[in-house]
Every structure is written in structure tokens, then in C-alpha cells.
Scaffold this active site. Structure first.
Site, short mmCIF file in Angstrom:
data_model
loop_
_atom_site.label_atom_id
_atom_site.label_comp_id
_atom_site.label_asym_id
_atom_site.label_seq_id
_atom_site.Cartn_x
_atom_site.Cartn_y
_atom_site.Cartn_z
N HIS A 121 -99.21 65.11 13.60
CA HIS A 121 -99.28 65.40 15.03
C HIS A 121 -100.25 66.56 15.24
O HIS A 121 -100.36 67.47 14.41
CB HIS A 121 -97.90 65.76 15.57
CG HIS A 121 -97.84 65.83 17.06
ND1 HIS A 121 -98.26 66.94 17.76
CD2 HIS A 121 -97.41 64.93 17.98
CE1 HIS A 121 -98.10 66.72 19.06
NE2 HIS A 121 -97.59 65.51 19.22
N GLY A 154 -99.30 67.64 26.70
CA GLY A 154 -98.60 68.73 27.34
C GLY A 154 -99.40 69.42 28.44
O GLY A 154 -99.00 70.48 28.92
N SER A 177 -99.32 62.91 27.78
CA SER A 177 -98.81 63.00 29.16
C SER A 177 -98.44 61.63 29.73
O SER A 177 -98.68 61.34 30.91
CB SER A 177 -99.83 63.72 30.06
OG SER A 177 -100.02 65.05 29.62
N ASN A 219 -90.83 62.04 21.32
CA ASN A 219 -90.99 63.17 20.40
C ASN A 219 -90.41 64.40 21.09
O ASN A 219 -91.02 64.96 22.00
CB ASN A 219 -92.47 63.38 20.07
CG ASN A 219 -92.70 64.60 19.20
OD1 ASN A 219 -91.77 65.15 18.61
ND2 ASN A 219 -93.95 65.04 19.12
N GLU A 252 -103.66 60.19 20.08
CA GLU A 252 -103.26 61.28 20.96
C GLU A 252 -104.43 62.21 21.19
O GLU A 252 -104.69 63.09 20.38
CB GLU A 252 -102.10 62.07 20.33
CG GLU A 252 -100.79 61.34 20.30
CD GLU A 252 -99.63 62.32 20.22
OE1 GLU A 252 -98.64 62.11 20.91
OE2 GLU A 252 -99.74 63.31 19.47
N LYS A 287 -89.91 67.30 19.95
CA LYS A 287 -90.49 68.57 19.52
C LYS A 287 -89.36 69.58 19.25
O LYS A 287 -88.37 69.25 18.61
CB LYS A 287 -91.53 69.05 20.53
CG LYS A 287 -92.61 67.98 20.76
CD LYS A 287 -93.77 68.45 21.59
CE LYS A 287 -94.76 67.30 21.74
NZ LYS A 287 -95.98 67.70 22.47
N GLU A 291 -100.13 69.16 16.95
CA GLU A 291 -99.53 70.49 16.88
C GLU A 291 -99.32 70.92 15.44
O GLU A 291 -99.43 72.11 15.12
CB GLU A 291 -98.22 70.50 17.68
CG GLU A 291 -98.47 70.40 19.17
CD GLU A 291 -97.30 69.90 19.98
OE1 GLU A 291 -97.45 69.76 21.20
OE2 GLU A 291 -96.23 69.62 19.38
#
Length: 248
Positions: free
Chosen positions: A94, A172, A212, A9, A166, A11, A96
Site C-alpha cells: 500500500h 484520502g 476516494s 481497508n 491506487e 487502516k 502508505e
């Protein structure tokens, strides 16, 4: 036997030139792998990446899409727009998107339904925050998100969905769930899917881990019994790193 998937991904990273160079750099090194290889890139790169990946085993996915076929939704794209340029997969829900752009369990479900109806493979993300984890709510949160994401989806369609667990606190941050912890949650998610669809169908649904993941820990993660792949952020941005992930 479920085919593992290693998905990058990207991003909000890379120019078209950088993305095409990346595909050129990895395509021979991932050609003989026993996993499905997926790169999910920004919209502006997708058409060029599809062209660069022609004749290879590298598949190209989007990071989001709208659930309507058309309309006054400035800044959005439809499933048909993605299909028109050769995209095969799409990330949905996701963390985010949930955190910054008001993605809800309802819109995750609507997008998943639309992706399936159009023939895109949805990679549906679920996972808990650090506060929820510390309150021992991990399983309850994942159960609720999975049940809502799969609402109205038939068993035959469900088999094509990829679920990505996730934990939000591990995205991150450099932190990662232990491989055993990740496997335990993913095994529980499979139990939730079994309750919805029965053993036969739930055993076909792939469940990835994301948070991660990097070359140093991917083998340990992938050796767990219920983990069917990884959805990788930062470690998917460099060709050498991504090749190591794919060839774990």
C-alpha cells in the site's frame, strides 16, 4: 468472468468491539451480493473478526505481513501467524507502507511470493504520485511496479493475485481519478500482465481501483470495462456506507 471484489481497508481504526459490531451489522445485507467481500483490519482485530464472520461470505484480510517465516523482526507478523487465525488475504505494498515505512518494490515482491507460497491471497497495490502523474509518468510507474511485484511468480500463481491500482494523489484526499482515467490505467496494467503471462492468464487477474471511492461514485467506477472492484478506505468504516459499496 472475473468476480469483482469490494475490499475495505480500515487502516488504523476500530476497537475489537467496534469491528465485531460492524460485521454483525453488515453480514445479512451483503449475504446475497455478486461480489467478493473483504475487510482488511488492524492485527489486533483479525482473530475476532474471523470468528464474527464465520458462516458468512465476508472474508478477513491483514494490511501487511513480513516475507520471512520467523526471526528478529520486532513488530512484524508472518504469513503463518495470519493463517493460524483464519485470515485469507493480505494487502501488500500500500502506498502508505511505501511512503512511511520504507516498503520497496523488492519487499513487495518478496511478500507477494511468500503470501502465494503460503496460500494467502495478496492484494498488491501500485500507483503514481501527483508529481509523477503531472510528468505523464503514470503508465511507466505502474508498469515498473507491476513487473517487479510479479517477478518470479508463475502463471498459475499470478491468477490468484489481486492488483489494486491506487493513484497516491487520490488516497484520502477526496480527489478521485475519473472512471475513464482509472479504467484506462487499469486496462494498461492488464496489457503489462498480458506481456508477462499471455491473454488467458491476464484475463483472470482481478484489478481493483482505489482512491476516494464512496457510495456516490462506486457504480460509475464499477461500470467500466476493466475495473474488477474497489479497495476502499474511509468509506468502508461505516456499515451503511460499506453495504452500499458492496451492493453497488
Amino acid at each position: 468472468m472475473r468476480l469483482p471484489m469490494i475490499a475495505g481497508n480500515w487502516k488504523m481504526h476500530k476497537s475489537i468491539k467496534e469491528g465485531v459490531a460492524f460485521v454483525e451489522a453488515i453480514k445479512s445485507d451483503v449475504a446475497d451480493t455478486d461480489v467478493e467481500v473483504l475487510i482488511c483490519a488492524p492485527y489486533t482485530l483479525l482473530q475476532s473478526l474471523v470468528k464474527a464472520a464465520e458462516g458468512t461470505n465476508v472474508k478477513i484480510g491483514a494490511q501487511n505481513m513480513h516475507y520471512e517465516d520467523k526471526g528478529a523482526f520486532t513488530g512484524e507478523v508472518t504469513a503463518d501467524m495470519l493463517l493460524e487465525i483464519g485470515v485469507t488475504h493480505v494487502i501488500i505494498g500500500h502506498s502508505e507502507r511505501r511512503q512511511y515505512y520504507n516498503e520497496t518494490d523488492e519487499t513487495v515482491n518478496l511478500k507477494t511470493l511468500k503470501a502465494l507460497a503460503k496460500g494467502l491471497v495478496p492484494v498488491v497495490c501500485v500507483g503514481e504520485t501527483l508529481e509523477q502523474r503531472e510528468a505523464s509518468e503514470t503508465k511507466a510507474i505502474c508498469k515498473s511496479q507491476v513487473e517487479k511485484a510479479f517477478s518470479g511468480i508463475s502463471g498459475d500463481a499470478a491468477k490468484t493475485v489481486v492488483v489494486a491500482y491506487e493513484p497516491i494523489w487520490a488516497i484520502g484526499t477526496g480527489k478521485t481519478a475519473s472512471s475513464q482515467d482509472a479504467n484506462d490505467v487499469i486496462a494498461y496494467i492488464r496489457e503489462v500482465l498480458t506481456a508477462l503471462y499471455g491473454d488467458e492468464i491476464s484475463e483472470e487477474i482481478r484489478i481493483q481501483y482505489g482512491g476516494s471511492v464512496k457510495p456516490a461514485n462506486v457504480a460509475e467506477i464499477m461500470n467500466e470495462s476493466d475495473i474488477d472492484g474497489a479497495l476502499v478506505g474511509g468509506a468502508s468504516l461505516e456499515p451503511d456506507s460499506f453495504v452500499q459499496l458492496v451492493n453497488f
